[in-house]
Scaffold this motif. Sequence first.
Motif, mmCIF file in Angstrom:
data_model
loop_
_atom_site.group_PDB
_atom_site.id
_atom_site.type_symbol
_atom_site.label_atom_id
_atom_site.label_comp_id
_atom_site.label_asym_id
_atom_site.label_seq_id
_atom_site.Cartn_x
_atom_site.Cartn_y
_atom_site.Cartn_z
ATOM 1 N N CYS A 147 0.848 -1.179 0.000
ATOM 2 C CA CYS A 147 0.000 0.000 0.000
ATOM 3 C C CYS A 147 0.888 1.234 0.000
ATOM 4 O O CYS A 147 2.048 1.178 0.401
ATOM 5 N N HIS A 148 0.313 2.341 -0.459
ATOM 6 C CA HIS A 148 1.060 3.599 -0.503
ATOM 7 C C HIS A 148 0.256 4.675 0.206
ATOM 8 O O HIS A 148 -0.945 4.843 -0.031
ATOM 9 N N PHE A 149 0.924 5.420 1.105
ATOM 10 C CA PHE A 149 0.276 6.473 1.870
ATOM 11 C C PHE A 149 0.588 7.845 1.258
ATOM 12 O O PHE A 149 1.757 8.207 1.109
ATOM 13 N N GLU A 150 -0.473 8.572 0.897
ATOM 14 C CA GLU A 150 -0.321 9.946 0.398
ATOM 15 C C GLU A 150 -0.324 10.876 1.608
ATOM 16 O O GLU A 150 -1.384 11.299 2.089
ATOM 17 N N ILE A 151 0.883 11.179 2.119
ATOM 18 C CA ILE A 151 1.017 11.944 3.353
ATOM 19 C C ILE A 151 1.741 13.258 3.066
ATOM 20 O O ILE A 151 2.708 13.277 2.289
ATOM 21 N N TYR B 269 10.410 15.856 9.960
ATOM 22 C CA TYR B 269 10.654 15.237 11.268
ATOM 23 C C TYR B 269 11.901 14.345 11.236
ATOM 24 O O TYR B 269 12.727 14.380 12.141
ATOM 25 N N LYS B 270 12.024 13.549 10.163
ATOM 26 C CA LYS B 270 13.180 12.640 10.077
ATOM 27 C C LYS B 270 14.491 13.420 10.021
ATOM 28 O O LYS B 270 15.477 13.041 10.655
ATOM 29 N N GLU B 271 14.499 14.516 9.237
ATOM 30 C CA GLU B 271 15.710 15.323 9.141
ATOM 31 C C GLU B 271 16.081 15.921 10.492
ATOM 32 O O GLU B 271 17.260 15.957 10.869
ATOM 33 N N LYS B 272 15.060 16.379 11.249
ATOM 34 C CA LYS B 272 15.323 16.952 12.569
ATOM 35 C C LYS B 272 15.894 15.910 13.514
ATOM 36 O O LYS B 272 16.812 16.187 14.291
ATOM 37 N N LYS B 273 15.370 14.691 13.448
ATOM 38 C CA LYS B 273 15.875 13.629 14.317
ATOM 39 C C LYS B 273 17.297 13.223 13.953
ATOM 40 O O LYS B 273 18.100 12.862 14.813
ATOM 41 N N GLU B 274 17.618 13.257 12.647
ATOM 42 C CA GLU B 274 18.984 12.936 12.222
ATOM 43 C C GLU B 274 19.964 13.973 12.756
ATOM 44 O O GLU B 274 21.076 13.638 13.163
ATOM 45 N N GLN B 275 19.562 15.246 12.753
ATOM 46 C CA GLN B 275 20.425 16.295 13.299
ATOM 47 C C GLN B 275 20.616 16.134 14.799
ATOM 48 O O GLN B 275 21.658 16.502 15.343
ATOM 49 N N GLU B 276 19.625 15.550 15.470
ATOM 50 C CA GLU B 276 19.721 15.304 16.905
ATOM 51 C C GLU B 276 20.415 13.975 17.202
ATOM 52 O O GLU B 276 20.440 13.531 18.346
ATOM 53 N N TYR C 164 9.351 3.876 8.432
ATOM 54 C CA TYR C 164 8.215 4.586 8.989
ATOM 55 C C TYR C 164 7.868 5.826 8.173
ATOM 56 O O TYR C 164 8.740 6.572 7.742
ATOM 57 N N SER C 165 6.549 6.033 7.984
ATOM 58 C CA SER C 165 6.053 7.284 7.429
ATOM 59 C C SER C 165 5.620 8.169 8.595
ATOM 60 O O SER C 165 5.168 7.669 9.624
ATOM 61 N N ILE C 166 5.765 9.479 8.427
ATOM 62 C CA ILE C 166 5.532 10.411 9.530
ATOM 63 C C ILE C 166 4.313 11.293 9.265
ATOM 64 O O ILE C 166 4.169 11.860 8.178
ATOM 65 N N ILE C 167 3.418 11.393 10.258
ATOM 66 C CA ILE C 167 2.324 12.355 10.251
ATOM 67 C C ILE C 167 2.512 13.244 11.473
ATOM 68 O O ILE C 167 2.556 12.755 12.598
ATOM 69 N N GLU C 168 2.662 14.536 11.257
ATOM 70 C CA GLU C 168 2.891 15.469 12.354
ATOM 71 C C GLU C 168 1.606 16.203 12.730
ATOM 72 O O GLU C 168 0.826 16.596 11.865
ATOM 73 N N PHE C 169 1.422 16.375 14.043
ATOM 74 C CA PHE C 169 0.281 17.116 14.572
ATOM 75 C C PHE C 169 0.771 18.342 15.325
ATOM 76 O O PHE C 169 1.805 18.288 15.993
ATOM 77 N N GLU C 170 0.021 19.426 15.229
ATOM 78 C CA GLU C 170 0.245 20.598 16.064
ATOM 79 C C GLU C 170 -1.017 20.830 16.878
ATOM 80 O O GLU C 170 -2.116 20.920 16.329
#
Length: 200
Positions: A124-128, A133-140, A148-154
Amino acid sequence: MKASVTVDYASYECQTKDIIFKPTLMFSTRMYKFSVKNTSKIVMNYMMKIVDAETGVMKEEPYSISPNKGSISPGCDETFIVKFSPTEIEEDFSRLICCKIGNLNPNQKPLIIELDGVGERPVCHFEIPPSHYKEKKEQEMNPVDPKYSIIEFESLGTKIKNTKWFMVTNPTSQGYEFLWEQVDEEGKEKKENQKPIFTC
C-alpha cells in the motif's frame, strides 16, 4: 581603444560515469547529486536530456534532472540533481543522460552518464503531506527507521481533538481487507486500561 578576445573550445570534468539507484518503492523518490566543471576559458553552454539506453529516443520517466540546461562560467562548477521516482514496475529502467555541450573540444568525448534503478511495488502507498521530522531527528543524532512514514500534529492545549486526513492507494492488482493496530514502543511498558493517544 583596447580590445581582448579569448578563443577556446569548451571542455569539462565530471567524475560521475554511472548512477545506480537502490531499490525504490513506487511513488517514492531517491536523489543523487553530481557536478560538472568547466575547465575551458570560455562560457560552456549545455543541455541535458534523458534517453532510452538502447534506442536513444527521449524517455525521461521515471527519471528527472535539474537543471536541464544553462551555462557554466570558466573554471566554475554546476551541481545537478537526478531523481528516480518510479510510478510503475518495469523490467528495464536503464537510461542515459546525454549532455549536449556547445563548441565542445573535438578531442573530448561527449558527456554521457548511465542510469539504472529497481522499482518495487508496495502493498500500500500512503499519500502523506511532506514532513521534516526525520531530518530533525537525524540532526539530533536520533535517526528514525526509514520504514516509517511520519504524520505530524500541532495542538494548542489539552483535551482537544486534532484530525489529519490522508489517502491510501492499493497499487497491487488484488483487493484486500485491512485492520489498524497500534504497535507499542519497544522497551516501554503499557499502562493498564490506558486509552491510545491516536486512533485511525
